[in-house]
Motif scaffolding. Structure first.
Motif, short mmCIF file in Angstrom:
data_model
loop_
_atom_site.label_atom_id
_atom_site.label_comp_id
_atom_site.label_asym_id
_atom_site.label_seq_id
_atom_site.Cartn_x
_atom_site.Cartn_y
_atom_site.Cartn_z
N LEU A 131 0.81 -1.21 0.00
CA LEU A 131 0.00 0.00 0.00
C LEU A 131 0.84 1.26 0.00
O LEU A 131 1.99 1.27 0.47
N GLU A 171 -1.62 5.40 7.82
CA GLU A 171 -2.62 5.35 6.75
C GLU A 171 -2.81 3.92 6.24
O GLU A 171 -3.94 3.50 5.96
N LYS A 172 -1.73 3.19 6.15
CA LYS A 172 -1.83 1.80 5.69
C LYS A 172 -2.62 0.96 6.67
O LYS A 172 -3.48 0.16 6.27
N ARG A 177 -4.87 1.88 8.83
CA ARG A 177 -6.29 2.24 8.80
C ARG A 177 -6.99 1.65 7.57
O ARG A 177 -8.13 1.18 7.64
N ALA A 178 -6.30 1.68 6.42
CA ALA A 178 -6.88 1.12 5.20
C ALA A 178 -7.07 -0.39 5.33
O ALA A 178 -8.09 -0.94 4.91
N ALA A 200 -10.03 -1.05 7.59
CA ALA A 200 -11.30 -0.69 6.95
C ALA A 200 -11.73 -1.74 5.93
O ALA A 200 -12.94 -1.93 5.71
N ALA A 201 -10.77 -2.41 5.30
CA ALA A 201 -11.10 -3.42 4.30
C ALA A 201 -11.48 -4.76 4.91
O ALA A 201 -11.88 -5.67 4.19
N ASP A 249 -4.55 5.19 -4.02
CA ASP A 249 -5.26 5.39 -2.76
C ASP A 249 -5.18 4.10 -1.94
O ASP A 249 -5.66 3.04 -2.39
N PRO A 250 -4.60 4.13 -0.74
CA PRO A 250 -4.45 2.88 0.02
C PRO A 250 -5.78 2.25 0.41
O PRO A 250 -5.88 1.02 0.53
N VAL A 251 -6.82 3.05 0.61
CA VAL A 251 -8.12 2.49 0.97
C VAL A 251 -8.67 1.66 -0.19
O VAL A 251 -9.13 0.52 0.00
N THR A 294 -6.94 0.36 -2.66
CA THR A 294 -6.06 -0.79 -2.89
C THR A 294 -6.34 -1.90 -1.89
O THR A 294 -6.36 -3.09 -2.24
N ALA A 295 -6.57 -1.54 -0.63
CA ALA A 295 -6.87 -2.55 0.39
C ALA A 295 -8.19 -3.26 0.09
O ALA A 295 -8.31 -4.47 0.31
#
Length: 631
Positions: free
Chosen positions: A29, A35-36, A38-39, A42-43, A268-270, A272-273
């Motif tokens: 990510l 940030e990673k 959290r992403a 969230a996934a 966007d890491p979100v 991508t996750a």
């Protein structure tokens, strides 16, 4: 001797119903470590591999990061990598042992008892198996003194150990309970190795399982690994077979994505996750659906049975009110009639036989582009539930009184996918019948038989995400990537088809420079099917339509390549119709001038089961499209 494995690492076998926890490496990510994390949470992942470079760049100490991970509902599955554990130089071995002591302490501070150890790639790597097993045993002793275990991985480019079976023999020879294997699909499949040997490794000796896909490229495995790995379902490896081999072995630890990809590290890491989790759920579904005898060890939740995507219901084109007349003029020239007006929105239905286009005039922000795919399926709600389980964003579509409920989701590029059922109350009831418009007066019929395929232009970093979405959510089978030269650079395209070839969708990425200049070289388009492409082109032209001109040089080459009948070649030339041939049949097709950078129309005639898309003709078409778009 104490048994290998343990609760945290997940080695060992077991019976009953169990699931592999899901994990992902932070290297997959973009963004800061926070940030990673959290992403990933969230996934819906269970755990995360922490890469040392991400830890070193973080301003927070390991103990604080551990609390952050726990607060997010995650655990740390692995800390990595520990490199160059072995060496022919005794002084280097001593330095490695000192370094390993500190990294084990660090892993425990992060909340994991597992450290990845890669096979050595440096010139001083030990090449005597007995000595190497001895050094691995000593390293495992260091780890065990901290309550930590080591997962040994054979890198595909290792100096001496590059084969997972070789690594397994060394682990067995080292014979230490704190030393086990890490199985990585990339390092096995990139070499063309057979994963069936995984069954020969005792499950207690497998501490970790990493997975990644990749395209089949003619390059050394190291640059392939560092730049082109992708998530399962985005490449060409047989990951179903690999996943089945690991599950059958009795492994019960996490399945962890480890993907090095230049574009993922810019995205966007979100998003991508989400792609990452979607890929694991899709892999699980395909593996166990095709191999019902496997034990149910897999990511959860289970996916609903994939209902058939039977055929096209419609293709939707969005246009601003100012540019909609250009769209309706083109549709009329192609023989379409305005057959319905939506009961509550500025939306029209245009039909030519079984070919249907929904024209949405609500979008002030676009000139003309494909905005939705209407797909006919006998079980729209089941397909919608499958899409939701695969993390596709659900469209909260308001339906007015008497209007059909059409379950819908959003593809990664923003295109709506609408699942249209059969029977009374279907989507066609949303449209009140209406008479022809002024643009239809005096026009000639153009015999079209339906939608053949739709091509969706993608953001530069969105190609793989779109492929995964269409294959996992819709059950379309991805074909090989086609790369063709255009005037502004290479254009990548990948087609995906339903099992019975009734629904075809392709994704395309144009060169960035082309997109910046506003040229339509990689534009999306709708392709309609016709029984006679030359007759359709002639009728379209008589209706005032402009067929994209094809140079005479193209037809001269066509005669040289195929030795076509002179009269047939003359008809092609006269109507600017292009030609291709494969082992299944022939293709005749022509294109219209572009309405915008995102939209033109193609008409295709498939003869005798032709399965391609005329990729050989794409450079000619794109060169002709460098002229300014019409309208």
């Amino acid at each position: 001797m104490a048994p290998r494995g343990g609760a945290a690492g997940g080695g060992g076998s077991g019976g009953g119903t169990h699931e592999l926890r899901t994990s992902i490496a932070t290297v997959c990510l973009a963004g800061t470590l926070d940030e990673k994390l959290r992403a990933v949470a969230a996934a819906g992942f269970d755990a995360v591999e922490v890469f040392e470079p991400d830890l070193l760049a973080s301003p927070e100490p390991p103990a604080v990061l551990r609390r952050r991970v726990e607060d997010l509902g995650l655990s740390v599955s692995l800390f990595q990598p520990f490199r160059d554990v072995d060496d022919v130089d005794p002084a280097a071995v001593a330095r490695n042992a000192h370094r390993l002591h500190r990294k084990c302490e660090l892993a425990l501070e992060l909340g994991t008892d597992l450290v990845l150890v890669c096979s050595a790639v440096h010139p001083g790597a030990v090449r005597d198996d007995a000595l190497l097993a001895e050094q691995l045993n000593a390293a495992a002793g260091v780890a065990a003194s901290h309550g930590v275990r080591l997962a040994y991985e054979a890198l595909a480019w290792g100096a001496h150990v590059s084969d997972y079976r070789h690594a397994a023999r060394l682990v067995a020879a080292a014979d230490h309970p704190a030393l086990g294997n890490c199985l990585d699909s990339f390092h096995v499949l990139s070499r063309g190795d057979d994963p069936s040997g995984i069954a020969d490794i005792p499950a207690r000796d497998v501490f970790f399982y990493q997975i990644a896909d990749a395209p089949r490229l003619s390059m050394d495995v190291l640059p392939l690994s560092r730049h082109h790995r992708c998530f399962p379902g985005q490449g060409e490896f047989d990951l179903e077979r690999f996943h089945a081999a690991v599950v059958s072995s009795g492994y019960r630890g996490p399945v962890s994505l480890e993907v090095f990809n230049d574009l993922f590290r810019q995205a966007d890491p979100v998003a991508t996750a989400v792609d990452a989790m979607r890929s694991l759920r899709h892999l699980r579904d395909r593996t166990f659906r095709h191999r019902p005898g496997l034990p149910p060890a897999s990511p959860s939740p289970s996916l609903p049975e994939p209902p058939a995507v039977r055929e096209w219901a419609f293709a939707e084109v969005s246009s601003s009110p100012a540019t909609a007349p250009a769209v309706t003029r083109l549709l009329a020239q192609l023989g379409f009639s305005r057959t319905g007006e939506h009961r509550s929105a500025p939306v029209e239905l245009w039909s030519n036989g079984a070919a249907r286009v929904v024209l949405n005039r609500r979008r002030d922000d676009v000139r003309a582009q494909v905005s939705a795919l209407g797909l006919a399926t006998p079980q729209p709600h089941a397909l919608h539930e499958r899409a939701r389980t695969l993390l596709a964003p659900v469209v909260n579509r308001a339906a007015g009184p008497g209007e059909a409920e059409i379950p819908s989701v959003v593809a990664p590029d923003g295109t709506w996918v609408q699942f249209c059922g059969d029977g009374p109350g279907g989507w066609l009831t949303d449209f009140a019948p209406c008479g022809p418009g002024a643009e239809e007066d005096g026009r000639e019929a153009v015999a079209l038989t339906g939608v053949d395929h739709v091509v969706l232009p993608q953001p530069f970093a969105g190609f793989d995400a779109a492929t995964l979405f269409l294959s996992s959510v819709l059950g379309l089978e991805a074909e090989a990537v086609s790369v063709v030269p255009g005037p502004a650079g290479l254009v990548r395209t990948r087609a995906l088809t339903s099992p019975h070839q009734r629904v075809r969708v392709a994704v395309s990425v144009a060169p960035t420079s082309s997109m910046l200049r506003g040229r339509p070289a990689g534009a999306g388009h709708v392709a309609f099917a016709a029984a006679d492409a030359t007759a359709a082109a002639a009728a379209f032209r008589r209706n005032g339509g402009e067929v994209l001109p094809v140079p005479g040089n193209y037809y001269d080459d066509l005669e040289a390549r195929y030795g076509l009948d002179a009269a047939f070649l003359a008809r092609l030339r006269e109507n600017d119709v292009m030609y291709d041939r494969d082992e299944h049949g022939e293709l005749l097709h022509f294109a219209t001038r572009s309405l915008s950078r995102e939209l033109f129309v193609e008409v295709v005639q498939r003869v005798g089961g032709y399965r391609g898309y005329g990729a050989v003709n794409a450079p000619v078409r794109m060169a002709a499209q460098t002229a300014p778009p019409a309208g």
